[in-house]
Design a protein around this motif. Structure first.
Motif, PDB file in Angstrom:
ATOM      1  N   ASP A  30       0.925  -8.796   1.920  1.00 56.88           N
ATOM      2  CA  ASP A  30       1.684  -8.286   0.786  1.00 56.88           C
ATOM      3  C   ASP A  30       0.816  -7.386  -0.093  1.00 56.88           C
ATOM      4  O   ASP A  30       1.235  -6.297  -0.476  1.00 56.88           O
ATOM      5  N   THR A  31      -0.365  -7.854  -0.425  1.00 52.58           N
ATOM      6  CA  THR A  31      -1.276  -7.066  -1.252  1.00 52.58           C
ATOM      7  C   THR A  31      -2.681  -7.106  -0.657  1.00 52.58           C
ATOM      8  O   THR A  31      -3.058  -8.058   0.027  1.00 52.58           O
ATOM      9  N   MET A  32      -3.456  -6.073  -0.972  1.00 56.18           N
ATOM     10  CA  MET A  32      -4.883  -6.050  -0.651  1.00 56.18           C
ATOM     11  C   MET A  32      -5.635  -5.708  -1.917  1.00 56.18           C
ATOM     12  O   MET A  32      -5.085  -5.033  -2.812  1.00 56.18           O
ATOM     13  N   GLY A  33      -6.864  -6.191  -2.011  1.00 58.33           N
ATOM     14  CA  GLY A  33      -7.592  -5.944  -3.242  1.00 58.33           C
ATOM     15  C   GLY A  33      -9.073  -6.227  -3.107  1.00 58.33           C
ATOM     16  O   GLY A  33      -9.586  -6.389  -1.994  1.00 58.33           O
ATOM     17  N   TRP A  34      -9.727  -6.271  -4.255  1.00 59.18           N
ATOM     18  CA  TRP A  34     -11.164  -6.528  -4.312  1.00 59.18           C
ATOM     19  C   TRP A  34     -11.522  -7.450  -5.479  1.00 59.18           C
ATOM     20  O   TRP A  34     -10.928  -7.345  -6.560  1.00 59.18           O
ATOM     21  N   PHE A  35     -12.468  -8.292  -5.211  1.00 58.15           N
ATOM     22  CA  PHE A  35     -13.174  -9.059  -6.229  1.00 58.15           C
ATOM     23  C   PHE A  35     -14.642  -8.651  -6.129  1.00 58.15           C
ATOM     24  O   PHE A  35     -15.071  -8.063  -5.137  1.00 58.15           O
ATOM     25  N   ARG A  36     -15.407  -8.968  -7.149  1.00 57.23           N
ATOM     26  CA  ARG A  36     -16.839  -8.713  -7.077  1.00 57.23           C
ATOM     27  C   ARG A  36     -17.596  -9.865  -7.715  1.00 57.23           C
ATOM     28  O   ARG A  36     -17.069 -10.587  -8.562  1.00 57.23           O
ATOM     29  N   GLN A  37     -18.843  -9.995  -7.287  1.00 60.43           N
ATOM     30  CA  GLN A  37     -19.690 -11.050  -7.835  1.00 60.43           C
ATOM     31  C   GLN A  37     -21.092 -10.513  -8.018  1.00 60.43           C
ATOM     32  O   GLN A  37     -21.753 -10.102  -7.052  1.00 60.43           O
ATOM     33  N   ALA A  38     -21.518 -10.489  -9.274  1.00 63.86           N
ATOM     34  CA  ALA A  38     -22.871 -10.070  -9.615  1.00 63.86           C
ATOM     35  C   ALA A  38     -23.777 -11.295  -9.613  1.00 63.86           C
ATOM     36  O   ALA A  38     -23.313 -12.427  -9.788  1.00 63.86           O
ATOM     37  N   GLY A  84       5.153   0.041  -1.593  1.00 62.28           N
ATOM     38  CA  GLY A  84       5.353   0.676  -2.882  1.00 62.28           C
ATOM     39  C   GLY A  84       4.088   1.187  -3.535  1.00 62.28           C
ATOM     40  O   GLY A  84       4.125   2.124  -4.336  1.00 62.28           O
ATOM     41  N   GLY A  85       2.947   0.554  -3.240  1.00 65.24           N
ATOM     42  CA  GLY A  85       1.680   1.057  -3.745  1.00 65.24           C
ATOM     43  C   GLY A  85       1.344   0.728  -5.185  1.00 65.24           C
ATOM     44  O   GLY A  85       0.442   1.328  -5.767  1.00 65.24           O
ATOM     45  N   THR A  86       2.065  -0.226  -5.795  1.00 66.10           N
ATOM     46  CA  THR A  86       1.741  -0.598  -7.174  1.00 66.10           C
ATOM     47  C   THR A  86       0.318  -1.125  -7.251  1.00 66.10           C
ATOM     48  O   THR A  86      -0.105  -1.906  -6.400  1.00 66.10           O
ATOM     49  N   THR A  87      -0.405  -0.676  -8.268  1.00 71.08           N
ATOM     50  CA  THR A  87      -1.803  -1.069  -8.417  1.00 71.08           C
ATOM     51  C   THR A  87      -2.034  -1.855  -9.704  1.00 71.08           C
ATOM     52  O   THR A  87      -1.293  -1.708 -10.689  1.00 71.08           O
ATOM     53  N   TYR A  88      -3.068  -2.661  -9.682  1.00 75.19           N
ATOM     54  CA  TYR A  88      -3.474  -3.474 -10.820  1.00 75.19           C
ATOM     55  C   TYR A  88      -5.000  -3.388 -10.903  1.00 75.19           C
ATOM     56  O   TYR A  88      -5.676  -3.423  -9.870  1.00 75.19           O
ATOM     57  N   ALA A 121      -7.387   2.315  -6.409  1.00 76.99           N
ATOM     58  CA  ALA A 121      -7.052   1.682  -5.134  1.00 76.99           C
ATOM     59  C   ALA A 121      -5.969   2.490  -4.431  1.00 76.99           C
ATOM     60  O   ALA A 121      -5.055   3.009  -5.083  1.00 76.99           O
ATOM     61  N   SER A 122      -6.085   2.575  -3.121  1.00 76.43           N
ATOM     62  CA  SER A 122      -5.066   3.254  -2.319  1.00 76.43           C
ATOM     63  C   SER A 122      -4.976   2.540  -0.971  1.00 76.43           C
ATOM     64  O   SER A 122      -5.769   1.638  -0.685  1.00 76.43           O
ATOM     65  N   ARG A 123      -3.974   2.925  -0.171  1.00 79.84           N
ATOM     66  CA  ARG A 123      -3.867   2.269   1.128  1.00 79.84           C
ATOM     67  C   ARG A 123      -3.309   3.260   2.147  1.00 79.84           C
ATOM     68  O   ARG A 123      -2.616   4.217   1.798  1.00 79.84           O
ATOM     69  N   ASP A 124      -3.626   2.986   3.382  1.00 83.27           N
ATOM     70  CA  ASP A 124      -3.069   3.726   4.514  1.00 83.27           C
ATOM     71  C   ASP A 124      -2.436   2.666   5.406  1.00 83.27           C
ATOM     72  O   ASP A 124      -3.130   2.003   6.190  1.00 83.27           O
ATOM     73  N   ASN A 125      -1.144   2.487   5.258  1.00 80.46           N
ATOM     74  CA  ASN A 125      -0.473   1.405   5.978  1.00 80.46           C
ATOM     75  C   ASN A 125      -0.548   1.599   7.493  1.00 80.46           C
ATOM     76  O   ASN A 125      -0.612   0.619   8.242  1.00 80.46           O
ATOM     77  N   ALA A 126      -0.563   2.827   7.939  1.00 79.40           N
ATOM     78  CA  ALA A 126      -0.629   3.084   9.378  1.00 79.40           C
ATOM     79  C   ALA A 126      -1.949   2.597   9.974  1.00 79.40           C
ATOM     80  O   ALA A 126      -2.017   2.229  11.147  1.00 79.40           O
ATOM     81  N   LYS A 127      -2.991   2.605   9.151  1.00 81.73           N
ATOM     82  CA  LYS A 127      -4.314   2.170   9.608  1.00 81.73           C
ATOM     83  C   LYS A 127      -4.638   0.754   9.164  1.00 81.73           C
ATOM     84  O   LYS A 127      -5.740   0.259   9.431  1.00 81.73           O
ATOM     85  N   ASN A 128      -3.694   0.106   8.463  1.00 81.07           N
ATOM     86  CA  ASN A 128      -3.937  -1.253   7.932  1.00 81.07           C
ATOM     87  C   ASN A 128      -5.231  -1.300   7.132  1.00 81.07           C
ATOM     88  O   ASN A 128      -6.015  -2.257   7.247  1.00 81.07           O
TER      89      ASN A 128
END
Length: 117
Positions: free
Chosen positions: A32-40, A55-59, A70-77
């Motif tokens: 459903d969504t892809m994203g990133w977390f980070r840890q310093a 839909g490409g909604t970003t947060y 953030a962006s996505r290429d659904n064809a390339k997963n």
């Protein structure tokens, strides 16, 4: 199951840019969504950004708004995180995530981003 491969980290000077990528495989139709977390070092893991594949909604976290995209290429997963105007405080290991329709979260192996002169 979903497998994720993080890539694109590296060493960059303050003010520079990097683009992270996150390639998904396996049950990609369930994502459903892809994203990133980070840890310093010495800090808790924190949310950075996510994008809905439909839909490409970003947060974004407040700390990166206006600098990261953030962006996505659904064809390339594959999802991408364009990081501009990088600051030393952006230094961290960045982990890609994918959330499926059952709200299970999958994690990538992480990629190091170091912002230093």
């Amino acid at each position: 199951q979903v497998q994720l491969v993080d890539a694109g980290g590296g060493l960059v000077q303050p003010g520079g840019s990097l683009r992270l990528s996150c390639a998904a495989s396996g049950r990609t139709f369930s994502i459903d969504t892809m994203g990133w977390f980070r840890q310093a070092p010495g800090k808790e893991r924190e949310f950075v950004a996510r994008i809905r594949l439909s839909g490409g909604t970003t947060y974004y976290a407040d700390a990166v708004k206006g600098r990261f995209t953030a962006s996505r290429d659904n064809a390339k997963n594959t999802a991408y995180l364009q990081m501009n105007s990088l600051k030393p405080e952006d230094t961290a290991v960045y982990f890609c995530t994918a959330d499926d329709l059952k709200q299970s979260r999958y994690w990538g192996q992480g990629t190091q981003v170091t912002v230093s002169s």
